[in-house]
Write a protein that holds these residues in place. Structure first.
Motif, PDB file in Angstrom:
ATOM      1  N   LEU A  51       8.776   8.206  -0.513  1.00 12.35           N
ATOM      2  CA  LEU A  51       8.968   6.769  -0.695  1.00 12.35           C
ATOM      3  C   LEU A  51       8.172   6.236  -1.888  1.00 12.35           C
ATOM      4  CD1 LEU A  51       9.021   5.640   3.041  1.00 12.35           C
ATOM      5  CD2 LEU A  51      10.967   5.762   1.465  1.00 12.35           C
ATOM      6  N   LEU A  52       6.952   6.724  -2.080  1.00 15.51           N
ATOM      7  CA  LEU A  52       6.144   6.287  -3.221  1.00 15.51           C
ATOM      8  C   LEU A  52       6.771   6.749  -4.540  1.00 15.51           C
ATOM      9  CD1 LEU A  52       2.588   6.990  -1.797  1.00 15.51           C
ATOM     10  CD2 LEU A  52       3.467   4.756  -2.480  1.00 15.51           C
ATOM     11  N   LEU A  53       7.144   8.021  -4.612  1.00 18.07           N
ATOM     12  CA  LEU A  53       7.750   8.538  -5.839  1.00 18.07           C
ATOM     13  C   LEU A  53       9.071   7.828  -6.137  1.00 18.07           C
ATOM     14  CD1 LEU A  53       7.109  12.391  -5.488  1.00 18.07           C
ATOM     15  CD2 LEU A  53       5.833  10.734  -6.872  1.00 18.07           C
ATOM     16  N   ASN A  54       9.843   7.597  -5.099  1.00 25.11           N
ATOM     17  CA  ASN A  54      11.128   6.924  -5.261  1.00 25.11           C
ATOM     18  C   ASN A  54      10.933   5.513  -5.808  1.00 25.11           C
ATOM     19  OD1 ASN A  54      14.029   7.275  -4.845  1.00 25.11           O
ATOM     20  ND2 ASN A  54      13.815   5.623  -3.360  1.00 25.11           N
ATOM     21  N   ARG A  55       9.961   4.788  -5.281  1.00 24.81           N
ATOM     22  CA  ARG A  55       9.719   3.414  -5.758  1.00 24.81           C
ATOM     23  C   ARG A  55       9.258   3.423  -7.212  1.00 24.81           C
ATOM     24  NH1 ARG A  55       9.777  -1.801  -3.891  1.00 24.81           N
ATOM     25  NH2 ARG A  55      10.278  -0.945  -1.876  1.00 24.81           N
ATOM     26  N   LEU A  56       8.362   4.348  -7.572  1.00 31.07           N
ATOM     27  CA  LEU A  56       7.917   4.425  -8.966  1.00 31.07           C
ATOM     28  C   LEU A  56       9.080   4.787  -9.891  1.00 31.07           C
ATOM     29  CD1 LEU A  56       4.456   6.191  -8.567  1.00 31.07           C
ATOM     30  CD2 LEU A  56       4.880   3.813  -9.263  1.00 31.07           C
ATOM     31  N   LEU A  67       2.548  -1.886  -5.924  1.00 31.13           N
ATOM     32  CA  LEU A  67       3.220  -0.836  -5.166  1.00 31.13           C
ATOM     33  C   LEU A  67       3.084  -1.090  -3.669  1.00 31.13           C
ATOM     34  CD1 LEU A  67       4.778   1.833  -5.351  1.00 31.13           C
ATOM     35  CD2 LEU A  67       2.596   3.015  -5.567  1.00 31.13           C
ATOM     36  N   ALA A  68       1.887  -1.459  -3.240  1.00 31.29           N
ATOM     37  CA  ALA A  68       1.649  -1.754  -1.822  1.00 31.29           C
ATOM     38  C   ALA A  68       2.480  -2.951  -1.367  1.00 31.29           C
ATOM     39  CB  ALA A  68       0.158  -2.016  -1.585  1.00 31.29           C
ATOM     40  N   ALA A  69       2.490  -4.007  -2.169  1.00 33.87           N
ATOM     41  CA  ALA A  69       3.258  -5.203  -1.802  1.00 33.87           C
ATOM     42  C   ALA A  69       4.742  -4.884  -1.706  1.00 33.87           C
ATOM     43  CB  ALA A  69       3.013  -6.318  -2.815  1.00 33.87           C
ATOM     44  N   GLY A  70       5.250  -4.117  -2.647  1.00 28.67           N
ATOM     45  CA  GLY A  70       6.658  -3.766  -2.645  1.00 28.67           C
ATOM     46  C   GLY A  70       7.060  -2.902  -1.465  1.00 28.67           C
ATOM     47  N   MET A  71       6.111  -2.139  -0.945  1.00 28.03           N
ATOM     48  CA  MET A  71       6.398  -1.256   0.176  1.00 28.03           C
ATOM     49  C   MET A  71       6.008  -1.879   1.510  1.00 28.03           C
ATOM     50  SD  MET A  71       5.475   2.428  -1.479  1.00 28.03           S
ATOM     51  CE  MET A  71       6.257   3.313  -0.142  1.00 28.03           C
ATOM     52  N   ILE A  73       2.931  -2.341   2.650  1.00 31.83           N
ATOM     53  CA  ILE A  73       1.791  -1.657   3.261  1.00 31.83           C
ATOM     54  C   ILE A  73       0.509  -2.073   2.550  1.00 31.83           C
ATOM     55  CG2 ILE A  73       3.099   0.309   4.156  1.00 31.83           C
ATOM     56  CD1 ILE A  73       2.294   1.943   1.759  1.00 31.83           C
ATOM     57  N   ASP A  74      -0.608  -1.713   3.109  1.00 31.91           N
ATOM     58  CA  ASP A  74      -1.914  -2.071   2.595  1.00 31.91           C
ATOM     59  C   ASP A  74      -2.258  -1.264   1.339  1.00 31.91           C
ATOM     60  OD1 ASP A  74      -5.188  -1.544   2.981  1.00 31.91           O
ATOM     61  OD2 ASP A  74      -4.478  -3.584   3.394  1.00 31.91           O
ATOM     62  N   SER A  75      -2.991  -1.880   0.415  1.00 30.41           N
ATOM     63  CA  SER A  75      -3.402  -1.200  -0.819  1.00 30.41           C
ATOM     64  C   SER A  75      -4.225   0.049  -0.541  1.00 30.41           C
ATOM     65  CB  SER A  75      -4.211  -2.145  -1.712  1.00 30.41           C
ATOM     66  OG  SER A  75      -3.407  -3.182  -2.190  1.00 30.41           O
ATOM     67  N   SER A  76      -5.076  -0.010   0.474  1.00 22.78           N
ATOM     68  CA  SER A  76      -5.895   1.169   0.785  1.00 22.78           C
ATOM     69  C   SER A  76      -5.027   2.332   1.253  1.00 22.78           C
ATOM     70  CB  SER A  76      -6.955   0.835   1.846  1.00 22.78           C
ATOM     71  OG  SER A  76      -6.342   0.477   3.070  1.00 22.78           O
ATOM     72  N   THR A  77      -3.924   2.029   1.938  1.00 27.76           N
ATOM     73  CA  THR A  77      -2.995   3.072   2.371  1.00 27.76           C
ATOM     74  C   THR A  77      -2.320   3.703   1.162  1.00 27.76           C
ATOM     75  OG1 THR A  77      -2.616   1.925   4.460  1.00 27.76           O
ATOM     76  CG2 THR A  77      -0.965   3.553   3.800  1.00 27.76           C
ATOM     77  N   VAL A  78      -1.886   2.871   0.216  1.00 26.71           N
ATOM     78  CA  VAL A  78      -1.266   3.394  -1.002  1.00 26.71           C
ATOM     79  C   VAL A  78      -2.260   4.259  -1.763  1.00 26.71           C
ATOM     80  CG1 VAL A  78      -0.339   2.780  -3.278  1.00 26.71           C
ATOM     81  CG2 VAL A  78       0.469   1.600  -1.244  1.00 26.71           C
ATOM     82  N   THR A  79      -3.485   3.789  -1.902  1.00 20.06           N
ATOM     83  CA  THR A  79      -4.510   4.553  -2.614  1.00 20.06           C
ATOM     84  C   THR A  79      -4.692   5.925  -1.977  1.00 20.06           C
ATOM     85  OG1 THR A  79      -5.633   2.537  -3.305  1.00 20.06           O
ATOM     86  CG2 THR A  79      -6.936   4.564  -3.316  1.00 20.06           C
ATOM     87  N   ARG A  80      -4.768   5.952  -0.660  1.00 20.10           N
ATOM     88  CA  ARG A  80      -4.943   7.214   0.067  1.00 20.10           C
ATOM     89  C   ARG A  80      -3.723   8.119  -0.101  1.00 20.10           C
ATOM     90  NH1 ARG A  80      -5.910   4.987   4.462  1.00 20.10           N
ATOM     91  NH2 ARG A  80      -3.920   5.222   5.496  1.00 20.10           N
TER      92      ARG A  80
END
Length: 178
Positions: A51-56, A67-71, A73-80
Motif C-alpha cells: 500500500l505504501l509503495l502503491n501510493r508513492l 503519506l500518513a494523511a493520505g492513507m 494512518i498515524d505518521s509514526s506508523t508510516v515511519t515504522r
C-alpha cells in the motif's frame, strides 16, 4: 434516536448477517493468502509495504505526514513501516525540492520494479480467482468493493474526527484523518 437494530428491518437482518459473515470470511482468506499473487512472487510483499509503495507510485514523492494523511494512518506508523523499505532500497529519502530541510519519500527504481512484479503477480491471481466471471461481473464487483471500502474509510474518518473533537480544546482544529 433509533438504535441500529431499529433501523434494520427483519428482512434486512438475514442479508446483513450474511454480508458481515462474508466480509469476515473474505478478511480471513485475504490475510491467509495476503492476496499475494501467484508463482514465486506469492506472499512476498506484506500489505503495508504494498500500500505504501502503491501510493508513492500513484501520487509521487511526498513527506511522511502527507503519506500518513493520505492513507488515514498515524505518521509514526508510516515511519515504522517505511524504515525497512528504505533499508532494502525500495524507497529513497530525498530533500524536498522547495525546502531542502524537509525530507520526502520517493519510490526508487528498485522499488518500482518490485512493485511492478508484485502487481503483475496479483493481477494474475485476480484473473484466476475470477476466471469464468464476465467483464461486467468483474466491473460490478470492483465498483461495489470500492464503494464498500470508501464507506468504511469515511466511517473511520468520521469516528476519528468525533474522537478528536471530544478531546480537542475549544477552538482547536482537529486534523483530518483520511
Amino acid at each position: 434516536m433509533p438504535t441500529s437494530q431499529d433501523m434494520t428491518t427483519d428482512p434486512d437482518t438475514g442479508l446483513l448477517d450474511a454480508l458481515q459473515h462474508q466480509v469476515a470470511v473474505f478478511a480471513r482468506r485475504a490475510e491467509q493468502t495476503r492476496l499475494g499473487g501467484v508463482g514465486q512472487v506469492r506472499n512476498s510483499m506484506d500489505r503495508a509495504a504494498y500500500l505504501l509503495l502503491n501510493r508513492l507510485d500513484q501520487e509521487g514523492p511526498m513527506g511522511v505526514k502527507a503519506l500518513a494523511a493520505g492513507m488515514g494512518i498515524d505518521s509514526s506508523t508510516v515511519t515504522r513501516q517505511v524504515a525497512p523499505l528504505v533499508d532494502t532500497g525500495l524507497v529513497k529519502r530525498t530533500s524536498h525540492p522547495e525546502d531542502g530541510r524537509a525530507v520526502v519519500l520517493q519510490l526508487s527504481p528498485r522499488g518500482q520494479a518490485r512493485l511492478d512484479e508484485v502487481r503483475s503477480s496479483r493481477r494474475e491471481l485476480m484473473a484466476q480467482v475470477t476466471d469464468g466471471w464476465t467483464e461486467e461481473e468483474r466491473d460490478a464487483f470492483c465498483t461495489l468493493l470500492t464503494r464498500f471500502n470508501s464507506a468504511l474509510s469515511a466511517r473511520q474518518g468520521a469516528a476519528g474526527v468525533e474522537a478528536g473533537a471530544e478531546a480537542a480544546p475549544t477552538g482547536a482544529e482537529v486534523p483530518p484523518t483520511s
